[in-house]
Design a protein around this motif. Sequence first.
Motif, short mmCIF file in Angstrom:
data_model
loop_
_atom_site.label_atom_id
_atom_site.label_comp_id
_atom_site.label_asym_id
_atom_site.label_seq_id
_atom_site.Cartn_x
_atom_site.Cartn_y
_atom_site.Cartn_z
N ASN A 260 31.41 38.91 32.70
CA ASN A 260 32.11 39.86 31.83
C ASN A 260 33.54 39.37 31.62
OD1 ASN A 260 32.97 42.05 30.36
ND2 ASN A 260 32.58 43.57 31.94
N HIS B 282 36.22 42.16 29.65
CA HIS B 282 36.77 43.33 30.35
C HIS B 282 36.94 43.11 31.85
CE1 HIS B 282 36.59 45.61 26.70
NE2 HIS B 282 35.28 45.46 26.60
N LYS B 283 36.20 42.14 32.40
CA LYS B 283 36.30 41.81 33.83
C LYS B 283 36.04 43.03 34.73
CE LYS B 283 39.68 38.14 32.94
NZ LYS B 283 39.66 38.27 31.46
N LYS B 284 35.04 43.82 34.38
CA LYS B 284 34.76 45.02 35.16
C LYS B 284 33.26 45.21 35.33
CE LYS B 284 34.89 48.22 31.22
NZ LYS B 284 35.54 49.43 30.66
N CYS C 119 26.76 44.12 29.67
CA CYS C 119 27.90 44.88 30.17
C CYS C 119 27.95 46.28 29.55
CB CYS C 119 29.21 44.14 29.86
SG CYS C 119 29.25 42.43 30.44
N GLU C 120 28.74 47.15 30.19
CA GLU C 120 28.96 48.54 29.79
C GLU C 120 27.74 49.39 30.16
OE1 GLU C 120 31.85 49.72 28.80
OE2 GLU C 120 32.74 47.72 28.71
#
Length: 220
Positions: A47, A50-52, A64-65
């Motif tokens: 990711n 956003h690095k999350k 992601c998300e």
Amino acid sequence: MAQVKLLGFWYSPFTHRVEWALKIKGVEYEYIEEDRNNKSPLLLQSNPIHKKTPVLIHNGKPICESMIILEYIDETFEGPSILPKDPYDRALARFWAKFLDDKVAAVVNTFLRKGEEQEKGKEEVCEMLKVLDNELKDNKKFFVGNKFGYADMAANLMGLWLGVFQEASGVALVTSENFPNFYTWRDEYINCSQVKDYLPPRNDELLAFFKSRVQAAAPK
């Protein structure tokens, strides 16, 4: 056999949404706990924007998300459906999920900020709670139809974590007097058979973690 990995934080409602979907679908997966202060090369590679967390890695491909991941899981794996089959109900589920997700920043600002930011957050969260209180009248159990699904998974922040935030911070927004329908729904939600096996217990560890975050955010 497909390889499925989930990168997440144990205390995150977004990670738990994804675990929920995987378990309901009966998907075997490897869970990898991340360190929010020292994110792994795998997370940063998976990711980079956003690095999350959460990040689902399926056959080496990252998704992601959390809400996007739920749809991917629903479309990719066999098992009980997460999104409704009816197009109108599916649109409603996406509407409520987006409504709830769009308020995350306000919820965080209410409990982890001070002063003007906190007051602004309180106003926005209370407006959201008014909408939800009206939507959940007449003992409504689920956001769409009579089946637990996509929007209800998105509601886990409001169902469990909001209460933890309140206790950790001492900022009380929800009572049986000011939001009676939401208050009743929240208690039933946590104890619902489709919910209680897929949420972390509201235990001392979870509460202590958010108390430490509140204290860290307090003005020095």
